[in-house]
Design a protein around this motif. Structure first.
Motif, PDB file in Angstrom:
ATOM      1  N   PRO A  23       0.973  -1.236   0.090  1.00  0.00           N
ATOM      2  CA  PRO A  23      -0.187   0.010  -0.416  1.00  0.00           C
ATOM      3  C   PRO A  23       1.081   1.509  -0.320  1.00  0.00           C
ATOM      4  CG  PRO A  23       0.063  -0.992   2.294  1.00  0.00           C
ATOM      5  CD  PRO A  23       0.925  -1.676   1.095  1.00  0.00           C
ATOM      6  N   THR A  37      -2.199   5.122   2.723  1.00  0.00           N
ATOM      7  CA  THR A  37      -3.472   4.122   2.553  1.00  0.00           C
ATOM      8  C   THR A  37      -2.944   3.037   4.157  1.00  0.00           C
ATOM      9  OG1 THR A  37      -3.428   3.432   0.106  1.00  0.00           O
ATOM     10  CG2 THR A  37      -4.118   1.541   1.176  1.00  0.00           C
ATOM     11  N   THR A  85      -5.056   2.743   6.687  1.00  0.00           N
ATOM     12  CA  THR A  85      -6.129   1.299   7.596  1.00  0.00           C
ATOM     13  C   THR A  85      -5.571   1.422   9.060  1.00  0.00           C
ATOM     14  OG1 THR A  85      -5.244   0.249   5.395  1.00  0.00           O
ATOM     15  CG2 THR A  85      -5.186  -0.754   7.705  1.00  0.00           C
ATOM     16  N   ASN A 140      -9.013  -3.526  -0.245  1.00  0.00           N
ATOM     17  CA  ASN A 140      -8.924  -2.812   0.069  1.00  0.00           C
ATOM     18  C   ASN A 140      -7.349  -3.620   0.780  1.00  0.00           C
ATOM     19  OD1 ASN A 140     -10.539  -0.480  -0.326  1.00  0.00           O
ATOM     20  ND2 ASN A 140     -12.660  -1.885   0.479  1.00  0.00           N
ATOM     21  N   TRP A 141      -6.815  -2.903   1.982  1.00  0.00           N
ATOM     22  CA  TRP A 141      -6.336  -3.390   2.897  1.00  0.00           C
ATOM     23  C   TRP A 141      -5.840  -3.645   4.347  1.00  0.00           C
ATOM     24  CZ3 TRP A 141      -1.373  -5.106   1.404  1.00  0.00           C
ATOM     25  CH2 TRP A 141      -0.732  -5.093  -0.016  1.00  0.00           C
TER      26      TRP A 141
END
Length: 219
Positions: free
Chosen positions: A28, A32, A36, A214-215
């Motif tokens: 990421p 990001t 997260t 997504n992470w």
């Protein structure tokens, strides 16, 4: 000619999109990763103290000052420290001693005060114990939060299933710490509070994994 130019531009655009779609960074971006981790600590960043299910009954003998001086971070000392900070109160009562004869024994019962109820509750969180991070979900006195301070590095890694993952090294700091944590008796009875407030920040390493585009922090 204009039609040919438009066709070429369209083809170039399609190729560019295809190349972009196929290109996978494997980790990421900084933004990001920060987002997260912010979301993770918003749900699981609470700093809490566990002393058991209330009410808690203690033998009067265990509250003897000479014993607590030796066991200054045991349960009796912890309850006495919470009492000193105004989070719990005590009263003397009797409970069944067990057996078939109805015998009673004296205990000191600790219950949560109105002030204590402002900090007491059940929240899912992650705690550091015995050299590892573990998940806990139990009623505790929560006195602050961990929040992300900064991301130090992001390294592409590979999970056991062959997926691309990312190892993130970052710093968390304490935030919104309750005033009663500065109480000397609290810090003596709960050494982790004293240690944490002294260091203020903690370095952490977590693995982020891709989930549905997504992470997420790996469980």
């Amino acid at each position: 000619m204009m039609k040919n130019i438009m066709c070429r531009l369209l083809m170039c655009t399609v190729c560019l999109l295809a190349v972009t779609a196929c290109k996978k960074d494997g980790k990421p971006s900084d933004d990001t990763a920060k987002l997260t981790l912010d979301q993770y600590y918003a749900k699981r960043g609470d700093l809490c103290l566990y002393v058991g299910q209330f009410p808690v009954d203690i033998s009067p003998r265990d509250l003897n000052p000479s014993i607590m001086e030796i066991m200054n971070d045991g349960l009796p000392a912890q309850l006495s420290a919470l009492e000193n900070a105004g989070l719990v109160g005590r009263n003397s009562t009797s409970v069944s001693a067990g057996g078939n004869f109805g015998a009673q024994m004296s205990v000191v019962r600790f219950t949560i005060t109105d002030l204590g109820n402002k900090f007491f509750g059940t929240k899912p969180r992650e705690a550091y114990a015995m050299g590892a991070w573990i998940d806990v979900n139990r009623p505790e006195f929560c006195y602050g939060k961990f929040v992300l301070d900064k991301v130090e590095s992001i390294t592409e890694t590979e999970g056991k299933d062959g997926r691309k993952t990312a190892e993130v090294k970052y710093i968390v700091r304490t935030d919104g710490v309750a005033g009663w944590t500065s109480n000397k008796k609290i810090q003596d009875a709960f050494p982790e509070v004293k240690s944490l407030l002294k260091s203020v920040t903690v370095e952490v390493t977590k693995t982020l994994v891709p989930v549905d585009g997504n992470w997420k922090v790996e469980d």
